[in-house]
Every structure is written in structure tokens, then in C-alpha cells.
Motif scaffolding. Sequence first.
Motif, mmCIF file in Angstrom:
data_model
loop_
_atom_site.group_PDB
_atom_site.id
_atom_site.type_symbol
_atom_site.label_atom_id
_atom_site.label_comp_id
_atom_site.label_asym_id
_atom_site.label_seq_id
_atom_site.Cartn_x
_atom_site.Cartn_y
_atom_site.Cartn_z
ATOM 1 N N ARG A 256 -127.391 3.659 -13.687
ATOM 2 C CA ARG A 256 -127.336 2.581 -12.701
ATOM 3 C C ARG A 256 -128.321 1.453 -12.991
ATOM 4 O O ARG A 256 -128.284 0.414 -12.319
ATOM 5 C CB ARG A 256 -127.619 3.146 -11.304
ATOM 6 C CG ARG A 256 -126.642 4.218 -10.854
ATOM 7 C CD ARG A 256 -127.041 4.786 -9.502
ATOM 8 N NE ARG A 256 -126.172 5.891 -9.086
ATOM 9 C CZ ARG A 256 -126.366 6.638 -7.999
ATOM 10 N NH1 ARG A 256 -127.409 6.374 -7.209
ATOM 11 N NH2 ARG A 256 -125.543 7.619 -7.693
ATOM 12 N N VAL A 257 -129.204 1.656 -13.954
ATOM 13 C CA VAL A 257 -130.252 0.662 -14.211
ATOM 14 C C VAL A 257 -129.657 -0.708 -14.521
ATOM 15 O O VAL A 257 -130.192 -1.744 -14.114
ATOM 16 C CB VAL A 257 -131.169 1.139 -15.356
ATOM 17 C CG1 VAL A 257 -132.123 0.029 -15.795
ATOM 18 C CG2 VAL A 257 -131.953 2.367 -14.929
ATOM 19 N N LYS A 258 -128.540 -0.737 -15.205
ATOM 20 C CA LYS A 258 -127.925 -2.008 -15.594
ATOM 21 C C LYS A 258 -127.512 -2.838 -14.386
ATOM 22 O O LYS A 258 -127.328 -4.070 -14.483
ATOM 23 C CB LYS A 258 -126.710 -1.744 -16.476
ATOM 24 C CG LYS A 258 -125.548 -1.048 -15.789
ATOM 25 C CD LYS A 258 -124.406 -0.774 -16.743
ATOM 26 C CE LYS A 258 -123.174 -0.205 -16.044
ATOM 27 N NZ LYS A 258 -123.460 1.040 -15.281
ATOM 28 N N ASP A 259 -127.356 -2.203 -13.237
ATOM 29 C CA ASP A 259 -126.914 -2.902 -12.028
ATOM 30 C C ASP A 259 -128.066 -3.282 -11.093
ATOM 31 O O ASP A 259 -127.828 -3.779 -9.987
ATOM 32 C CB ASP A 259 -125.928 -2.023 -11.248
ATOM 33 C CG ASP A 259 -124.688 -1.703 -12.058
ATOM 34 O OD1 ASP A 259 -124.183 -2.617 -12.744
ATOM 35 O OD2 ASP A 259 -124.231 -0.545 -12.016
ATOM 36 N N VAL A 260 -129.288 -3.031 -11.537
ATOM 37 C CA VAL A 260 -130.456 -3.280 -10.682
ATOM 38 C C VAL A 260 -131.099 -4.615 -11.062
ATOM 39 O O VAL A 260 -131.459 -4.823 -12.222
ATOM 40 C CB VAL A 260 -131.486 -2.141 -10.815
ATOM 41 C CG1 VAL A 260 -132.742 -2.456 -10.017
ATOM 42 C CG2 VAL A 260 -130.875 -0.833 -10.330
ATOM 43 N N PRO A 261 -131.259 -5.537 -10.115
ATOM 44 C CA PRO A 261 -131.893 -6.823 -10.414
ATOM 45 C C PRO A 261 -133.404 -6.658 -10.522
ATOM 46 O O PRO A 261 -133.958 -5.624 -10.134
ATOM 47 C CB PRO A 261 -131.525 -7.676 -9.200
ATOM 48 C CG PRO A 261 -131.408 -6.687 -8.081
ATOM 49 C CD PRO A 261 -130.838 -5.439 -8.708
ATOM 50 N N PRO A 262 -134.105 -7.653 -11.038
ATOM 51 C CA PRO A 262 -135.570 -7.592 -11.041
ATOM 52 C C PRO A 262 -136.097 -7.425 -9.623
ATOM 53 O O PRO A 262 -135.505 -7.932 -8.658
ATOM 54 C CB PRO A 262 -135.983 -8.946 -11.625
ATOM 55 C CG PRO A 262 -134.785 -9.421 -12.373
ATOM 56 C CD PRO A 262 -133.592 -8.888 -11.640
ATOM 57 N N MET A 263 -137.206 -6.725 -9.493
ATOM 58 C CA MET A 263 -137.740 -6.421 -8.169
ATOM 59 C C MET A 263 -137.978 -7.675 -7.339
ATOM 60 O O MET A 263 -137.722 -7.700 -6.139
ATOM 61 C CB MET A 263 -139.032 -5.619 -8.302
ATOM 62 C CG MET A 263 -139.686 -5.313 -6.949
ATOM 63 S SD MET A 263 -141.254 -4.467 -7.134
ATOM 64 C CE MET A 263 -141.923 -4.660 -5.478
ATOM 65 N N PRO B 105 -124.693 -1.757 -0.530
ATOM 66 C CA PRO B 105 -126.087 -2.035 -0.883
ATOM 67 C C PRO B 105 -126.201 -3.155 -1.911
ATOM 68 O O PRO B 105 -125.398 -3.241 -2.848
ATOM 69 C CB PRO B 105 -126.580 -0.695 -1.443
ATOM 70 C CG PRO B 105 -125.717 0.334 -0.790
ATOM 71 C CD PRO B 105 -124.369 -0.318 -0.652
ATOM 72 N N LEU B 106 -127.193 -4.006 -1.736
ATOM 73 C CA LEU B 106 -127.392 -5.137 -2.644
ATOM 74 C C LEU B 106 -127.773 -4.685 -4.043
ATOM 75 O O LEU B 106 -127.591 -5.421 -5.005
ATOM 76 C CB LEU B 106 -128.465 -6.064 -2.078
ATOM 77 C CG LEU B 106 -128.084 -6.781 -0.772
ATOM 78 C CD1 LEU B 106 -129.298 -7.458 -0.165
ATOM 79 C CD2 LEU B 106 -126.968 -7.791 -1.024
ATOM 80 N N TRP B 107 -128.321 -3.494 -4.154
ATOM 81 C CA TRP B 107 -128.622 -2.876 -5.443
ATOM 82 C C TRP B 107 -128.507 -1.365 -5.254
ATOM 83 O O TRP B 107 -128.668 -0.856 -4.140
ATOM 84 C CB TRP B 107 -130.004 -3.262 -5.967
ATOM 85 C CG TRP B 107 -131.129 -2.919 -5.049
ATOM 86 C CD1 TRP B 107 -131.839 -1.756 -4.990
ATOM 87 C CD2 TRP B 107 -131.671 -3.759 -4.015
ATOM 88 N NE1 TRP B 107 -132.773 -1.804 -3.996
ATOM 89 C CE2 TRP B 107 -132.700 -3.031 -3.380
ATOM 90 C CE3 TRP B 107 -131.381 -5.055 -3.566
ATOM 91 C CZ2 TRP B 107 -133.436 -3.545 -2.314
ATOM 92 C CZ3 TRP B 107 -132.118 -5.568 -2.507
ATOM 93 C CH2 TRP B 107 -133.147 -4.821 -1.899
ATOM 94 N N PRO B 108 -128.206 -0.624 -6.291
ATOM 95 C CA PRO B 108 -128.014 0.821 -6.130
ATOM 96 C C PRO B 108 -129.341 1.565 -6.054
ATOM 97 O O PRO B 108 -130.389 1.070 -6.494
ATOM 98 C CB PRO B 108 -127.248 1.204 -7.392
ATOM 99 C CG PRO B 108 -127.719 0.213 -8.412
ATOM 100 C CD PRO B 108 -127.920 -1.086 -7.664
ATOM 101 N N SER B 109 -129.288 2.767 -5.504
ATOM 102 C CA SER B 109 -130.458 3.646 -5.576
ATOM 103 C C SER B 109 -130.559 4.198 -6.985
ATOM 104 O O SER B 109 -129.552 4.469 -7.643
ATOM 105 C CB SER B 109 -130.339 4.783 -4.568
ATOM 106 O OG SER B 109 -129.263 5.642 -4.900
ATOM 107 N N LEU B 110 -131.789 4.367 -7.434
ATOM 108 C CA LEU B 110 -132.015 4.893 -8.782
ATOM 109 C C LEU B 110 -132.546 6.313 -8.785
ATOM 110 O O LEU B 110 -132.523 6.974 -9.822
ATOM 111 C CB LEU B 110 -132.997 3.994 -9.545
ATOM 112 C CG LEU B 110 -132.491 2.630 -9.985
ATOM 113 C CD1 LEU B 110 -133.574 1.888 -10.760
ATOM 114 C CD2 LEU B 110 -131.223 2.750 -10.822
#
Length: 549
Positions: free
Chosen positions: A162-169, A518-523
Amino acid sequence: MKFLKVLGIGLLILAGLGALAWVNRATVLSLIAQSRLPHIAPNREVTWEQGPADRPPTRSRPNVIFILVDDMGFNDLTLNGGVAAGAVPTPNMDSLGRDGVVFDNGYAGNATCAPSRASLMTGRYATRVGFEFTPAPVAFERMVGTSAEPGVTVRPKFFKERVKDVPPMESMAVPASEITIAKLLQGQGYHTLHFGKWHLGANPGSRPEDRGFDESLGFMSGASLFLPVRDKTVVNSKQPWDPIDKFLWPNLPYMVQYNGSEMFAPKGYMTDYLTDQAVSAIRANRNRPFFMYFAPNAIHTPLQATREDYDALPQIKDHRLRVYGAMVRNLDRNVGRILATLREEGLEKDTLIVFTSDNGGAGYIGLDDINKPYRGWKSTFFEGGIHTPFFMKWPGELPAGTRYPNPVGHVDIFSTIAAAAGAALPKDRIIDGVDLAPYVNGKIKGRPHQTLFWRSGQYKAVRDGDWKLQSNEARSKVWLHNLATDPTEKVDLAAKEPERVKAMLALLARQDTQSAKPLWPSLLQGPVFIDHPSGRPQKAGEEYILWDN
């Protein structure tokens, strides 16, 4: 925030070194972090915008001070028992309940900080807008999701796919379409002020000064050092088993920003410094209506106390508990300074004060009784994670010395403040909270809410009347408790009440249809044991939840 990106690359390497002992991980991490921490300028003076020189003859609207403390356990206040069986008096925070209203069943918007803060700022369930998980760097999520205490019975999971779908913090933010309580009060002529933690977005457009605050002094991320680690006046407590602690110590800077300025060092202990500045801002705004959101990072980790506060508690023999108690002592003293300033400026009767914590006390600090008498910790929807201290004081408008029994939530603070300020609620969206004043005053009978909801990925909860159901889908597990007869959730009635379970699961499913993706997935998905804090041996058969972030 560039240092977080660089640090993340280093930690990706680090996380692959699975055979390393924890001490080696921490050493390498520290070396990476120390070379990549941002430049922090020396302390600079903050000049607060001055209000009118003369006070208006009458006030039609109250000032509002919203005090949001961080990770406070229900039992941390002597009003509820107190740290170390009352060894740390909290007279100033207690006074807000004694002289105002205690909401006996006050609930956080979520069991972790940022979604709670989103609910508080918008009056809406954070899941309505997709702000479901607490913003954190990928490196942090990887570390927590791949590391476990020695001898664990349940290991965490990290979802690397899922990391590829996570924006910068720094771009993880409450959507710009949301209306904050600060923005609403700006429209009523309030001067709006933010102090301390934000954690709702760090990029331009999502920072407090862009979301309704005229002036903001604090930090955008979820934590900060209270003092430099080697400062002569600081006493530190590090938890060797805790991956969160191991990440924070080398990675957190000691800094603040004023309205997006360069990062600069505070002056002294963080909570003291923020209070110094809040006192100055109250004096600068004494002759006009102001809204102050005072959000210190106390008593969130890292556990750091001043030597003065630590030395004042020699009766507490356990070092970790003593540092924690010293932080509570410091926080209480600083709340007292804010209250004293209101009295000195003749503003006490013209000010609505709201006090609560973003969630319950954290189990990962390894202290037993901070959420007593409730089970569970931060990150869980057991009462210990979401049943928080919740007070309001407004002389002449809210009856002093009142205990209000019906369930209320963080979502109600938006509507209550808006009504006090004479601001109309937005008509183009669902506002989940209600104005609590007429309920407390007896003008409206019944419960403010029949249902309250919580969700963090596959882990969900609903309180319907006096019944509360938790659903942990990753475990195919539900818990059902009658809080009227079992407020500490000792007796699980799920097996005896199948029809009620079915009906309450349907309530959760219906609420899910009103929630955004969710705006970003849980990791990560990690276990949190309910009946003991971290740092203790885990045993087969013990109760736990799986928490997503």
C-alpha cells in the motif's frame, strides 16, 4: 518536512535488517536522524497582534478558550483519582469541572489524536471526509508494523503493497472544503489563536493560519520534544520495548513556527513556553472577542519533565511514573496560569472554557492505572481509549457544579462554541454535533445523541443508548457491553444477545455508507492488549484488538 522524506529512505533500509537487535536499530536510526534533522533557528520573540486599547462597554459574545490536552488518562486528574493514587494534585484542571459542568460520559472523536482533532475542528465524524487515520511518515508505520516486543503472542503487520498509495505526511490533511470552528468564528469578528499541536496538515493551505486562525504558534506534526534531550533541566524516561518511543527520541525536533515562519527554538520547557505566549496573547486581546485553541503536546510521549517538577514528587519511587506525574503537575500549573490571567484581566465571567483530551492514555508508556477504572488504552474503542475528561465552564450561562450524565462527544464542541458565539452552523453539510448548553440547562430534555460512532479501518464501535458494541473484523470478533450496568466493560454479552448484536452491526453498516473512502490507506495493523500496558509479558488467551493506521 524534507527531513522526513530523507529519513524515510534510511529507515526503509533499517526496516529490512530484521535480525538486528532493537538497540542496534535505535543506534542506526539515531545516526540517520541526527544528520537529517531540519535547521532550527534560535528563539525569537513573538509579538502578538494588539486588540483595541479600550474595552467595549458591554460584551454580547463570550471569549472562548478551548484547551485540548494530549493523551490524558481518565485517572490523571485528582477529580477522578489522580496519578499515583492522588500524589499529583491537579487543582486547576479539576476546578474547570468543579466550577463548571462535568460531562460524565464525554467521548473522544477517535481513539487516536489526529482524527479526534479533525472532529473537534469540524463538528463532523472525521470518517465523513476520509480523515480516518493518524498522519505518520511511512518510516514510522514500517517500524511499528514490523517490530514487536520480545515474547509477543500476536505480531503486527505492515502492508508494504500500500505504500505506493500513501502521500507524503505533510500533505495528509483535512480537506480544504471543511469549515473549521476557527473559520466560523472569524466570520463573527473573533480574533482566532492557535497554540501547540496541529496534526491536520502541514502544507500551505492546510496549516492553522490557512484554516481560520489569525495567529498560530506551534508545530504541525503529531509530537515534539519538550526540551532538548541533553538539557540540564530535563528528566527523560525512555521505554526500551516501545517502537514508537524508539522512533520519537532521535527524530523529533525541539521547535515551533509562528504563522509559517522558519522553525525556531522555544524558550524553556514546551508547555511552559506555550503558556507564556498564551498569557501574552490573552492580554493583547483583552478588549475584543477572541477564540483560543490551546493544544499543548502534554502529556504525549516522549516522556520529559522539568527537573523542578520531578524533584517535587519524591514520594513516587518508580522513575517512569514520576516523570509522567511531573508532566501532569506542570500541565496543571500552566492551565492555572491561563485561568489566573483571565481573572486578572477581568475576563473570567465573559469566557467559555472547554477542556478535554484528544483520546485516552497510551498503553505503550507502560503505566497501569492511567485510565482507571476503565479497560483499554489509546488506539482502542474500549472506554479507556475514548472516555475522556470533558468539562465546560461558562459563568452565568452553564450551571456550576453540574454533572451531566448523558453521552456527548467531541463533535459537540463545534456546535456548542458556534452557538455561544452566535454563529449559524453550515447548512450545506451534515454537522454531527449539537449545542450542549440547552441540554445542560434543562431547556431540552433527553439525550443529545442516541448513537455515537467510531471507526479506524476494520475496527469499529457504536454506542446506542446505553449499549456499546465493538467490531474487530480482522479478528471476526465483537464485544457487547451494557454500560448502564457495566460501565467498565467487564461482562461481554455478545453471545447472550445475538439479536442486539445483529441490530448494532446494522447501525455500523449504515454509518459506513455515510463515510468517505479514506484519503490514504492504513499501512499497519497492530495488536493492543486491553488489560495490561505494553512492556509486560503477553499470554495466550488475553483480550486484545487489532488496530489499523
